[in-house]
Design a protein around this motif. Structure first.
Motif, PDB file in Angstrom:
ATOM      1  N   ASP A 102       0.864  -1.187   0.000  1.00 63.29           N
ATOM      2  CA  ASP A 102       0.000   0.000   0.000  1.00 63.29           C
ATOM      3  C   ASP A 102       0.900   1.236   0.000  1.00 63.29           C
ATOM      4  O   ASP A 102       2.013   1.215   0.547  1.00 63.29           O
ATOM      5  N   VAL A 103       0.383   2.330  -0.564  1.00 60.04           N
ATOM      6  CA  VAL A 103       1.206   3.555  -0.600  1.00 60.04           C
ATOM      7  C   VAL A 103       1.373   4.098   0.820  1.00 60.04           C
ATOM      8  O   VAL A 103       0.585   3.793   1.722  1.00 60.04           O
ATOM      9  N   THR A 149       0.067   9.898   0.961  1.00 56.81           N
ATOM     10  CA  THR A 149       0.573  10.130  -0.401  1.00 56.81           C
ATOM     11  C   THR A 149      -0.506   9.744  -1.408  1.00 56.81           C
ATOM     12  O   THR A 149      -1.427   8.985  -1.098  1.00 56.81           O
ATOM     13  N   ASP A 150      -0.367  10.274  -2.614  1.00 62.68           N
ATOM     14  CA  ASP A 150      -1.360  10.042  -3.666  1.00 62.68           C
ATOM     15  C   ASP A 150      -1.418   8.546  -4.008  1.00 62.68           C
ATOM     16  O   ASP A 150      -0.394   7.956  -4.362  1.00 62.68           O
ATOM     17  N   LEU A 165       2.038   5.410  -6.148  1.00 64.06           N
ATOM     18  CA  LEU A 165       2.730   4.159  -5.770  1.00 64.06           C
ATOM     19  C   LEU A 165       4.048   4.393  -5.024  1.00 64.06           C
ATOM     20  O   LEU A 165       5.063   3.726  -5.294  1.00 64.06           O
ATOM     21  N   TYR A 166       4.006   5.333  -4.082  1.00 63.93           N
ATOM     22  CA  TYR A 166       5.216   5.621  -3.302  1.00 63.93           C
ATOM     23  C   TYR A 166       5.215   4.756  -2.045  1.00 63.93           C
ATOM     24  O   TYR A 166       4.284   4.811  -1.251  1.00 63.93           O
ATOM     25  N   THR A 199      12.963   2.419 -10.302  1.00 64.80           N
ATOM     26  CA  THR A 199      14.264   2.823  -9.774  1.00 64.80           C
ATOM     27  C   THR A 199      14.187   3.889  -8.671  1.00 64.80           C
ATOM     28  O   THR A 199      14.890   3.797  -7.670  1.00 64.80           O
ATOM     29  N   VAL A 200      13.320   4.884  -8.875  1.00 66.34           N
ATOM     30  CA  VAL A 200      13.262   5.993  -7.907  1.00 66.34           C
ATOM     31  C   VAL A 200      11.809   6.280  -7.509  1.00 66.34           C
ATOM     32  O   VAL A 200      10.938   6.446  -8.379  1.00 66.34           O
ATOM     33  N   ASN A 201      11.541   6.312  -6.212  1.00 66.11           N
ATOM     34  CA  ASN A 201      10.270   6.823  -5.648  1.00 66.11           C
ATOM     35  C   ASN A 201       9.018   6.024  -5.966  1.00 66.11           C
ATOM     36  O   ASN A 201       7.912   6.477  -5.628  1.00 66.11           O
ATOM     37  N   VAL A 202       9.134   4.911  -6.653  1.00 66.66           N
ATOM     38  CA  VAL A 202       7.943   4.136  -7.011  1.00 66.66           C
ATOM     39  C   VAL A 202       8.189   2.659  -6.690  1.00 66.66           C
ATOM     40  O   VAL A 202       9.228   2.104  -7.055  1.00 66.66           O
TER      41      VAL A 202
END
Ligand code: AHR
Length: 506
Positions: A312-313, A317-318, A322-323, A356-359
């Motif tokens: 879960d995010v 967060t939005d 998918l953060y 790779t980054v933030n997801v």
């Protein structure tokens, strides 16, 4: 109990392609914007808008390739909207990911500049779902055509004289779902059409990757393989596509809306995650077995171009971004995947972690409000395993049954290992997945002599531990002395929930 194993140093297996350590960047949440790209006017040090701290961190991993622009986004991306002066690029709605406006400021030239900074090969996913054959074929021409042609002239008008080299080319993404909701037969027909018109220009040779199956959909793989095979002689000779992809995410929880938190979980949740992660072996072996029926010479590659944990995010967060945070549990998911990849390197030619980054299972988390950047536990597994890239796989044969635990209806093998040799060095990776029990491993190294044994360990007090801008090194590799090498026997003590790498000179 001591686990006894044998490695025959002189019996090399397949080459472990460096592309098994590949990456993925989608226009999704803060992966591209805020992750890789901040724009030229940002106070964060950048080159042409590309974040240099992120580039430096990824260069240290020797990342071999980067897949872009999606994912689901790829099948609604129109590349001509992302070239030319940024101010005049048309915007669009990113319908899959948060319904946000995409300004197309990061397009083909920015992506290719990013790959050059990273020293990584581009892997471009073309649009089959909502694009046209002509659009895709012209994108290939724009990128790779030398000499004079309409698309080469357009590229030059946009400031790039020389063609780029692009090898990896995806014919759509998840065609069974967000990429067009097609049946396998429909997609096979489309892949044939698109594959035919994506041409090799000059000496640029495309390696075309057809959109493959979701998890255990073996019928999808069979349909695409059948199409490649010559009826009657069962031999693959076509170059409409050279590889098939496969997507498999480590997901648990009672429903898609309750996958569980990335950081708040109990031991039961942890073991369920590890069982889901270990399933990747059954899936790769299953798809490889289907492919073997049509292509016993293994000329067609299997590409796991999306893998990783999906939780879960993070609260607040939005949901469309998918953060998620990344704990020691994620690191062990990654280390187990790599052991599987090494074992199946004869058929598996590429794999791309999402993303790779933030997801999802990221290597790097950036802060939306500051310059802060965090390297995740997963990042450190990539770093510690770097020596397996382009190495020769070595089998790790067990003399005794490995330790295991019942987890629901499943059984989880709690010690995972793989090994390789490259440039006169042996590298052994070992994971102890047990949450509470240590394990001891004794490896008989045959067929050669190993000198010295340097080890690193990645572990932490709790499985839930993770890194934040304030505490960036809670989970980070440290030199490890729980290893000894004497008389050709390597002994490794593995604390509970740990990942260890041992390397020595051959
Ligand atoms: O990685 C996130 C999404 O997962 C991708 O866009 C899609 O291909 C998959 O379903």
């Amino acid at each position: 109990m001591t686990i006894e194993a044998v490695i025959n140093l002189d019996l090399g297996g397949p080459r472990i392609s460096r592309h098994l350590y590949g990456h993925f960047a989608e226009h999704l949440g803060r992966c591209v914007y805020g992750g890789f790209y901040v724009g030229e006017d940002s106070g964060i040090p950048n080159e042409g808008g590309i974040r240099l701290d992120v580039v430096d961190a990824l260069r240290a991993l020797d990342i071999p390739n980067l897949r872009w622009p999606g994912g689901c986004f790829a099948d609604e991306y129109h590349w001509r909207d992302g070239i030319g002066p940024r101010a005049s690029r048309p915007a669009m709605v990113n319908t899959h990911w948060g319904g946000v406006e995409e300004n197309n400021h990061f397009g083909t030239h920015e992506f290719m500049a990013l790959c050059e900074l990273l020293g990584a090969e581009p892997y471009i996913s073309g649009n089959v779902g909502s694009g046209t054959v002509r659009e895709m074929s012209e994108w290939v021409e724009y990128l790779t055509r030398d000499g004079d042609s309409p698309m080469a002239r357009l590229r030059r008008a946009n400031g790039r004289d020389e063609p780029w080299r692009v090898r990896f080319w995806g014919l759509g993404n998840e065609a069974w779902g967000c990429g067009g909701a097609m049946t396998a037969e429909q997609y096979a027909y489309e892949a044939r059409r698109y594959g035919t018109y994506c041409r090799d220009h000059g000496d640029n040779r495309l390696y075309k990757i057809a959109a493959g199956a979701n998890a255990g959909d073996y019928a999808w793989t069979e349909t695409l393989m059948k199409q490649l095979a010559h009826l009657g002689c069962r031999r693959v000779t076509s170059t409409m596509y050279h590889a098939l992809s496969l997507h498999y995410y480590t997901v648990t929880g009672p429903s898609w809306d309750e996958k569980g938190s990335a950081t708040v979980f109990d031991t039961g949740d942890y073991y369920a995650t590890m069982v889901a992660a270990a399933r990747v072996e059954e899936l790769i072996a299953g798809h490889a077995a289907v492919m073997d029926c049509y292509d016993p010479g293994r000329s067609v590659g299997l590409v796991l171009d999306e893998w990783g944990t999906w939780f879960d995010v993070e609260p607040g967060t939005d949901p469309g971004f998918l953060y998620q945070q990344n704990t020691l549990r994620d690191a062990l998911v990654a280390s187990v995947h790599f052991d599987v990849f090494h074992r199946h390197a004869g058929r598996l030619v590429m794999a791309n972690i999402a993303q790779t980054v933030n997801v999802l299972q990221a290597m790097i988390l950036t802060d939306p409000d500051s310059e802060a950047m965090v390297l995740t536990p997963t990042y450190h597994v990539f770093a510690m395993n770097r020596g397996h890239q382009d190495a020769t796989a070595l089998r790790v044969d067990l003399r005794s049954a490995p330790p295991s635990r019942p987890v629901g209806d499943a059984t989880l093998t709690t010690v995972s290992m793989s090994a390789s040799r490259r440039d006169g060095r042996l590298l052994v990776s070992l994971s102890n997945l047990d949450a509470t029990e240590p394990a001891d491993v004794e490896i008989d190294l045959r067929g050669g002599a190993v000198a010295g044994a340097e080890a690193l360990i990645l572990t932490s007090g709790a499985l839930q531990d993770h890194n934040t801008p304030r505490s960036p090194s809670v989970v980070a590799p440290r030199p490890y002395d729980g290893v000894s090498l004497a008389g050709g026997t390597l002994r490794v003590h593995l604390p509970a929930h740990s990942f260890v790498t041992v390397s020595g000179a051959l």
